[in-house]
Design a protein around this motif. Structure first.
Motif, PDB file in Angstrom:
ATOM      1  N   VAL A  45       1.248  -0.956   0.324  1.00 10.40           N
ATOM      2  CA  VAL A  45      -0.157  -0.129  -0.335  1.00 10.40           C
ATOM      3  C   VAL A  45       1.057   0.865   0.401  1.00 10.40           C
ATOM      4  O   VAL A  45       0.710   2.198  -0.970  1.00 10.40           O
ATOM      5  CB  VAL A  45      -0.962  -0.050   1.449  1.00 10.40           C
ATOM      6  N   THR A  46       2.059   1.138   0.930  1.00  8.02           N
ATOM      7  CA  THR A  46       2.648   2.755   0.485  1.00  8.02           C
ATOM      8  C   THR A  46       3.576   2.626  -0.812  1.00  8.02           C
ATOM      9  O   THR A  46       3.808   3.766  -0.904  1.00  8.02           O
ATOM     10  CB  THR A  46       3.725   2.280   2.098  1.00  8.02           C
ATOM     11  N   ASP A  47       3.996   1.158  -0.712  1.00  5.63           N
ATOM     12  CA  ASP A  47       4.756   1.722  -1.924  1.00  5.63           C
ATOM     13  C   ASP A  47       3.735   2.451  -2.978  1.00  5.63           C
ATOM     14  O   ASP A  47       4.050   2.384  -4.119  1.00  5.63           O
ATOM     15  CB  ASP A  47       5.355   0.340  -2.830  1.00  5.63           C
ATOM     16  N   THR A  48       2.111   1.743  -3.095  1.00 10.22           N
ATOM     17  CA  THR A  48       2.063   2.575  -3.864  1.00 10.22           C
ATOM     18  C   THR A  48       1.589   3.740  -4.262  1.00 10.22           C
ATOM     19  O   THR A  48       1.429   4.689  -5.111  1.00 10.22           O
ATOM     20  CB  THR A  48       0.633   1.481  -4.216  1.00 10.22           C
ATOM     21  N   LEU A  49       1.033   4.246  -2.899  1.00 11.10           N
ATOM     22  CA  LEU A  49       0.511   5.832  -2.768  1.00 11.10           C
ATOM     23  C   LEU A  49       1.774   6.628  -2.778  1.00 11.10           C
ATOM     24  O   LEU A  49       1.675   7.439  -3.847  1.00 11.10           O
ATOM     25  CB  LEU A  49      -0.286   5.783  -0.780  1.00 11.10           C
ATOM     26  N   ARG A  50       3.086   6.218  -2.642  1.00 12.75           N
ATOM     27  CA  ARG A  50       4.457   6.834  -2.776  1.00 12.75           C
ATOM     28  C   ARG A  50       4.935   7.247  -4.618  1.00 12.75           C
ATOM     29  O   ARG A  50       5.136   8.449  -4.895  1.00 12.75           O
ATOM     30  CB  ARG A  50       5.548   6.144  -1.865  1.00 12.75           C
ATOM     31  N   THR A  51       4.816   6.071  -4.693  1.00 11.22           N
ATOM     32  CA  THR A  51       5.090   5.534  -6.675  1.00 11.22           C
ATOM     33  C   THR A  51       4.008   5.743  -7.737  1.00 11.22           C
ATOM     34  O   THR A  51       4.469   6.808  -8.689  1.00 11.22           O
ATOM     35  CB  THR A  51       5.473   4.566  -6.436  1.00 11.22           C
ATOM     36  N   GLY A  52       2.341   5.921  -6.914  1.00 11.10           N
ATOM     37  CA  GLY A  52       1.757   5.956  -8.229  1.00 11.10           C
ATOM     38  C   GLY A  52       1.813   4.649  -8.968  1.00 11.10           C
ATOM     39  O   GLY A  52       1.424   5.006  -9.867  1.00 11.10           O
TER      40      GLY A  52
END
Lengths: 138, 138
Positions: A45-52
């Motif tokens: 989740v964090t990776d997805t939100l951070r990188t788009g």
């Protein structure tokens, strides 16, 4: 969209299961097509939100799965949503090419027709082209 | 759509998990809106295919959950699909009223906005009207 936010309040709103995972539905943002369902943990989740760019947790490989890292068929995040119970995620995405490892646009190509299974979508890209002999994804 | 078919080959194509369940995504068949995600066991799949009305398995109540039996907010089945791995079901439905027990049209009304949770959909029907003091669903 890369940033240094923690997304802590979003993570706290999601009820990850006993394995630390939540199911995530990917939907093409403009057409509404349901592309696939996979799993996310907190890091995904964090990776997805951070990188788009959408990152799942691969249960079979036991590691983060940045969708498209092998195949090139990435998902650009358009909106990150979750449901009333917080236990299911809905990703609105812009899918490059095909979402399914079979080379079909979406994974839901099996349908009940007169009580029997029937394949209702064609392969658009040869999986050999997507992954090659050395690569695998999913 | 009531009939006496067994749907055995459809049931065999679905990879129910160790609890005998598979996640099922409900999508409004014409607009593409993702309404909710719930779980189905073999009996729920058979009931859904046989009656043409969606029936889930309620994990919290431990029984079949014929969507709308308390609230009237039923889902008429338009198409029954499943994915490449056979472990996720996609139900294309015609939703009466609202899908969510909060009285919203769909369950995915939480979104990440600038890294914070935000509610992005209004309540359309008072849950008290849907269930009343004696009723519950979900």
């Amino acid at each position: 969209m890369t940033d240094d936010k923690t997304y802590q309040s979003v993570l706290e709103a999601i009820a990850f299961n006993e394995d630390g995972l939540a199911p995530a539905i990917a939907q093409q943002f403009d057409s509404g097509e349901v592309l696939m369902m996979a799993w996310m943990n907190r890091d995904a989740v964090t990776d997805t939100l951070r990188t788009g760019r959408v990152c799942y947790w691969s249960r079979s490989r036991g590691k983060l799965w940045r969708k498209g890292e092998s195949s090139g068929q990435k998902q650009v995040l358009k909106d990150f949503r979750w449901d009333c119970d917080g236990d299911t995620i809905l990703l609105q995405v812009d899918q490059t090419g095909v979402a399914c490892h079979t080379g079909r646009r979406n994974c839901f190509f099996n349908a009940a027709r007169d009580a029997e299974p029937e394949i209702i979508a064609e392969v658009e890209i040869d999986p050999g082209e997507l992954y090659g002999p050395e690569k695998s994804e999913k």
